[in-house]
Design a protein around this motif. Structure first.
Motif, PDB file in Angstrom:
ATOM      1  N   ARG A  43      -3.960 -11.634   1.307  1.00  8.97           N
ATOM      2  CA  ARG A  43      -3.910 -11.257  -0.176  1.00  8.97           C
ATOM      3  C   ARG A  43      -2.597 -11.657  -0.501  1.00  8.97           C
ATOM      4  O   ARG A  43      -1.477 -11.586   0.355  1.00  8.97           O
ATOM      5  N   THR A  63      -0.436 -10.568  -2.481  1.00 11.52           N
ATOM      6  CA  THR A  63       0.614  -9.468  -2.669  1.00 11.52           C
ATOM      7  C   THR A  63       1.239  -9.099  -1.331  1.00 11.52           C
ATOM      8  O   THR A  63       2.236  -8.640  -1.055  1.00 11.52           O
ATOM      9  N   GLU A  64       0.480  -9.115  -0.286  1.00  9.16           N
ATOM     10  CA  GLU A  64       0.711  -9.134   1.166  1.00  9.16           C
ATOM     11  C   GLU A  64       1.657 -10.105   1.569  1.00  9.16           C
ATOM     12  O   GLU A  64       2.717  -9.736   2.163  1.00  9.16           O
ATOM     13  N   SER A  74      11.593 -10.648  -6.202  1.00 11.65           N
ATOM     14  CA  SER A  74      10.219 -10.857  -6.303  1.00 11.65           C
ATOM     15  C   SER A  74       9.641 -12.250  -6.946  1.00 11.65           C
ATOM     16  O   SER A  74       8.536 -12.764  -6.212  1.00 11.65           O
ATOM     17  N   GLN A 120       5.600 -11.281 -12.043  1.00 11.13           N
ATOM     18  CA  GLN A 120       6.587 -10.610 -11.114  1.00 11.13           C
ATOM     19  C   GLN A 120       7.985 -10.143 -11.838  1.00 11.13           C
ATOM     20  O   GLN A 120       8.828  -9.250 -11.463  1.00 11.13           O
TER      21      GLN A 120
END
Length: 225
Positions: free
Chosen positions: A105, A107-108, A126, A223
């Motif tokens: 993913r 996000t990971e 981010s 983000q």
């Protein structure tokens, strides 16, 4: 009937299609310049790059404009390679491999990059991690960029390359006249067919490139919220 119709009898039935394709060529070139500048802005702001923006040379040839984009994208790729090397050096091998895993993913992946991005850039955001993941950790994006470069090089080396960008806005008869000036009359049919094939391929590559960069900018905006 235009002069070119006497030289090439099938011109009347193909005129509208060729005219449409030529307008698409100009639109695709313009979109590629715009998308490349958006990508340059993202890299300069979030990854600390110092890349120069590019501008279409309206009094130049199609090849000259293709070369401008190719040179800019090549510089972008070199900057991304630097980030990729830094990530490879700073991350544990297992974590670096996760960045290349399409099943992982995003996000990971962002969380993984976040662990070392401050060491690479001197600060941790981010948004910077998201850019690195989308551009460095995505073989899909890399493939799209490489495909655009390949198609642009092919167009520049083809019949299209010697035609001035300004001609694209002057109407189909002027375009045919430019083509007639570039090839022998006996080669015209094959030249136009080749022209059309290049345009179709460029349109596909340009749309994917524009979409990929749009995904990058949208991720950055998300983000930063």
């Amino acid at each position: 009937m235009a002069q070119s119709d006497f030289l090439y009898p099938e011109n009347p039935r193909r005129r509208q299609e060729v005219n449409r394709l030529h307008h698409q060529l100009f639109d695709c070139l313009s979109d590629s310049f715009h998308a490349t500048n958006k990508l340059i802005e993202v890299l300069n702001v979030h990854l600390g790059c110092r890349l120069a923006f590019i501008e279409m040379k309206r009094d130049g040839t199609i090849k000259q404009n293709c070369d401008i984009i190719i040179q800019a994208v090549t510089k972008i790729q070199k900057e991304l390679q630097k980030v990729d090397e830094a990530l490879k050096n700073k991350l544990e091998p297992t974590l670096y491999r996760k960045l290349q895993d399409i099943k992982e993913r995003e996000t990971e992946k962002i969380a993984i990059v976040q662990k070392v991005i401050s060491i690479i850039l001197g600060e941790a955001t981010s948004a910077a991690s998201a850019v690195a993941v989308k551009l460095v950790g995505s073989n899909v994006t890399t493939g799209i960029i490489n495909k655009l470069v390949t198609v642009l090089a092919q167009i520049g080396a083809s019949l299209l390359g010697s035609i001035g960008v300004a001609v694209l806005g002057l109407g189909i008869d002027m375009i045919f006249r430019a083509i007639l000036g570039a090839v022998e009359k006996t080669q015209l049919q094959a030249a136009i067919k080749s022209y059309e094939n290049h345009l179709v391929e460029f349109k596909s590559a340009s749309e994917k490139y524009h979409h990929a960069i749009g995904e990058v900018t949208n991720m950055v905006k998300h983000q930063m919220k």
